[in-house]
Design a protein around this motif. Structure first.
Motif, mmCIF file in Angstrom:
data_model
loop_
_atom_site.group_PDB
_atom_site.id
_atom_site.type_symbol
_atom_site.label_atom_id
_atom_site.label_comp_id
_atom_site.label_asym_id
_atom_site.label_seq_id
_atom_site.Cartn_x
_atom_site.Cartn_y
_atom_site.Cartn_z
ATOM 1 N N PHE A 9 0.832 -1.213 0.000
ATOM 2 C CA PHE A 9 0.000 0.000 0.000
ATOM 3 C C PHE A 9 0.861 1.255 0.000
ATOM 4 C CE2 PHE A 9 -4.514 -0.735 -0.102
ATOM 5 C CZ PHE A 9 -4.567 -2.113 -0.032
ATOM 6 N N GLU A 10 1.967 1.215 0.756
ATOM 7 C CA GLU A 10 2.811 2.421 0.795
ATOM 8 C C GLU A 10 3.481 2.679 -0.551
ATOM 9 O OE1 GLU A 10 5.045 1.903 4.397
ATOM 10 O OE2 GLU A 10 3.315 2.538 5.602
ATOM 11 N N ARG A 11 3.759 1.594 -1.267
ATOM 12 C CA ARG A 11 4.448 1.735 -2.555
ATOM 13 C C ARG A 11 3.466 1.982 -3.708
ATOM 14 N NH1 ARG A 11 6.334 -3.322 -2.848
ATOM 15 N NH2 ARG A 11 4.872 -3.936 -4.446
ATOM 16 N N GLU A 12 2.373 1.219 -3.746
ATOM 17 C CA GLU A 12 1.521 1.198 -4.934
ATOM 18 C C GLU A 12 0.227 2.007 -4.801
ATOM 19 O OE1 GLU A 12 2.574 -0.084 -7.621
ATOM 20 O OE2 GLU A 12 4.150 -1.451 -6.967
ATOM 21 N N VAL A 13 -0.143 2.372 -3.587
ATOM 22 C CA VAL A 13 -1.456 3.010 -3.411
ATOM 23 C C VAL A 13 -1.345 4.436 -2.865
ATOM 24 C CG1 VAL A 13 -3.674 2.863 -2.189
ATOM 25 C CG2 VAL A 13 -2.616 0.776 -3.112
ATOM 26 N N VAL A 14 -0.690 4.589 -1.702
ATOM 27 C CA VAL A 14 -0.690 5.896 -1.022
ATOM 28 C C VAL A 14 -0.209 7.031 -1.938
ATOM 29 C CG1 VAL A 14 0.263 7.199 0.929
ATOM 30 C CG2 VAL A 14 -0.569 4.851 1.272
ATOM 31 N N PRO A 15 0.887 6.864 -2.676
ATOM 32 C CA PRO A 15 1.358 8.000 -3.487
ATOM 33 C C PRO A 15 0.404 8.390 -4.616
ATOM 34 C CG PRO A 15 3.057 6.273 -3.305
ATOM 35 C CD PRO A 15 1.792 5.691 -2.765
ATOM 36 N N PHE A 16 -0.513 7.495 -4.986
ATOM 37 C CA PHE A 16 -1.357 7.747 -6.161
ATOM 38 C C PHE A 16 -2.838 7.980 -5.834
ATOM 39 C CE2 PHE A 16 2.025 4.662 -7.137
ATOM 40 C CZ PHE A 16 2.813 5.473 -7.936
ATOM 41 N N HIS A 17 -3.198 7.784 -4.558
ATOM 42 C CA HIS A 17 -4.632 7.763 -4.244
ATOM 43 C C HIS A 17 -5.328 9.087 -4.547
ATOM 44 C CE1 HIS A 17 -8.368 6.793 -2.017
ATOM 45 N NE2 HIS A 17 -8.071 5.571 -2.386
ATOM 46 N N ARG A 18 -4.634 10.199 -4.283
ATOM 47 C CA ARG A 18 -5.240 11.523 -4.556
ATOM 48 C C ARG A 18 -5.535 11.677 -6.052
ATOM 49 N NH1 ARG A 18 -7.894 14.896 -2.554
ATOM 50 N NH2 ARG A 18 -6.782 16.867 -2.587
ATOM 51 N N GLU A 19 -4.598 11.190 -6.858
ATOM 52 C CA GLU A 19 -4.781 11.247 -8.317
ATOM 53 C C GLU A 19 -6.016 10.411 -8.713
ATOM 54 O OE1 GLU A 19 -0.890 10.323 -9.888
ATOM 55 O OE2 GLU A 19 -1.856 9.457 -11.663
ATOM 56 N N TRP A 20 -6.150 9.250 -8.104
ATOM 57 C CA TRP A 20 -7.304 8.386 -8.416
ATOM 58 C C TRP A 20 -8.599 9.028 -7.921
ATOM 59 C CZ3 TRP A 20 -4.518 3.549 -6.007
ATOM 60 C CH2 TRP A 20 -3.431 3.208 -6.836
ATOM 61 N N GLU A 21 -8.524 9.769 -6.829
ATOM 62 C CA GLU A 21 -9.728 10.468 -6.349
ATOM 63 C C GLU A 21 -10.182 11.473 -7.404
ATOM 64 O OE1 GLU A 21 -8.816 12.056 -2.450
ATOM 65 O OE2 GLU A 21 -8.547 10.037 -1.646
ATOM 66 N N ARG A 22 -9.228 12.148 -8.004
ATOM 67 C CA ARG A 22 -9.593 13.121 -9.051
ATOM 68 C C ARG A 22 -10.135 12.406 -10.282
ATOM 69 N NH1 ARG A 22 -5.708 16.459 -6.314
ATOM 70 N NH2 ARG A 22 -3.945 15.217 -7.036
#
Ligand code: FAD
Length: 386
Positions: free
Chosen positions: A30-43
């Motif tokens: 999650f720290e590698r594949e999800v957290v850095p990108f989640h805001r982008e996916w929210e948009r």
């Protein structure tokens, strides 16, 4: 053993050392594949399908699925670890629990053997993302009132109707559609039928614009003379309602576990914020009112953690009743909503900014009191046992 000590006073005994090794792997993922990108996916309003393939390759999908179908044949504790890690980083767009713990179990238990061999290994790999479509524009809580209809035509089913608010609705490669197959028979006239993406007449509608959970795709689905083979029926014709009732405790427990993890994570962040933020020459934490509020929240989060772990242990031993699952969902989500509201308040104006995790978590949590059976329906279920 005493593992995974959370930021509450609870001593956790439900997980083994193996579960904790798995947790470390899930957390890294999650720290590698999800957290850095989640805001982008929210948009974007959706999580990319590639994430599912990566999760599948790391064994993070369908841990309970039998090994012969590509799962790990593991206990529910492994699923709980994944749900807790999602709750911990508030990755509410990642629909793995719905897929692994809610939809795939229906397919594993009730699909025809040839369909299990065709679908399940691809579900474990993340090649087929799944959804379940119960809710319709005109009904949600009263499941027996579904209008979507399926009729037999030779060796096929023909489905007509529409569904709404369906999680994983845009990404899904297969959806279990809750249909009326005997309209006069109420709950005894409901069947579960699988429809694959690309089937003629099956159309995915809008990706719905929500007030929270922005990275989760939630959709309308339309069925216009959709023809699927008879083998797509799960279990027996007209027995769908009983299958749903049987599996709902696990769905409600998943929501409760996520609520517990979210409360702990957000409380921890709020304590850190309050100790750092200054007002009137001291930290926000130094005001007795705020210290007392945080103390009260910690007591609440600890109490719920103990109860959630108790329900988890019961479920892992096959003994979680419908009433207990309803209590866990009711108390977890109601408490989570109040606790996150208090945490947001302690962040002041920053709490209302989408850049701060607390505000997003607060908005995301609101749906917990509505989906998976609303709080009012949970009270109905509990009241029946009085
Ligand atoms: C983000 C999101 C994701 C969702 N994902 C899915 C999904 O994947 N699949 C799916 O099928 N559905 C999904 N849903 C739908 C969700 O399960 C329903 O919204 C929920 O069950 C409530 O149904 P409803 O919206 O029709 O409300 P209604 O049933 O119209 O209820 C309206 C209000 O009346 C109350 N009420 C209803 N009946 C009673 C009663 N007997 N006693 C007292 N009060 C009552 C309710 O609690 C609620 O407050 C999702 C919803 C959301 C918002």
């Amino acid at each position: 053993m005493d593992t995974a000590a959370p930021p509450t006073g609870a001593v956790r005994t439900v997980f083994t050392a193996e579960h904790e090794i798995f947790r470390a792997q899930v957390r890294r993922f999650f720290e590698r594949e999800v957290v850095p990108f989640h805001r982008e996916w929210e948009r974007a309003g959706i999580v990319p399908r590639e994430l599912w393939l990566k999760a599948g390759a790391e064994g993070l999908l369908c841990p309970m699925l039998a090994e012969e179908f590509g799962g790990a044949g593991a206990d529910f504790g492994y699923s709980a670890v994944i749900t807790e890690e999602i709750g911990r980083c508030n990755a509410t767009g990642v629909g793995f629990p719905l897929h692994s713990d809610i939809v795939v179990p229906y397919v594993e238990e009730f699909a025809r053997p040839e369909k299990k061999r065709e679908w399940l290994p691809r579900m474990a790999k993340g090649e087929i993302i799944t959804a379940i479509a119960m809710t319709e524009p005109g009904m949600g809580s009263d499941l027996k009132a579904v209008k979507t209809h399926a009729r037999r035509d030779g060796s096929d089913w023909i489905i007509n109707g529409s569904k709404t608010f369906i999680s994983n609705g845009q990404n899904c490669g297969l959806v279990i559609v809750v249909c009326k197959t005997d309209p006069g028979a109420g709950r005894k006239g409901i069947s579960l039928i699988c429809v694959e993406e690309g089937t003629k007449g099956f159309v995915k509608g809008r990706n719905l614009d929500k007030i929270g959970m922005h990275a989760a795709d939630t959709s309308e689905l339309f069925f216009d003379e959709v023809r699927v083979p008879a083998e797509n029926l799960l279990g027996e014709e007209n027995a769908g309602f009983s299958y749903l009732i049987r599996n709902l405790p696990q769905e409600r427990l998943v929501i409760a576990i996520r609520a517990a993890a979210s409360m702990e994570a957000m409380l921890q962040k709020t304590i850190e914020y309050a100790k750092d933020r200054k007002a009137f020459g001291q930290t926000v934490f130094d005001f007795q009112h705020n210290r007392f509020k945080l103390a009260e929240l910690r007591a609440q989060a600890t109490m719920f953690r103990v109860f959630a772990d108790h329900c988890l242990a019961l479920h892992m031993n096959g003994g979680l009743s419908i009433e207990m699952a309803a209590m866990a969902k009711l108390m977890g989500t109601e408490m989570q909503n109040r606790l996150l509201d208090d945490c947001l308040q302690m962040h002041g104006g920053n709490g209302y900014m989408a850049d701060y995790e607390i505000g997003r978590a607060w908005a995301d949590a609101r749906v917990g009191r509505i989906y998976g059976g609303s709080s009012e329906i949970m009270k109905e279920i509990i009241a029946r046992s009085l």
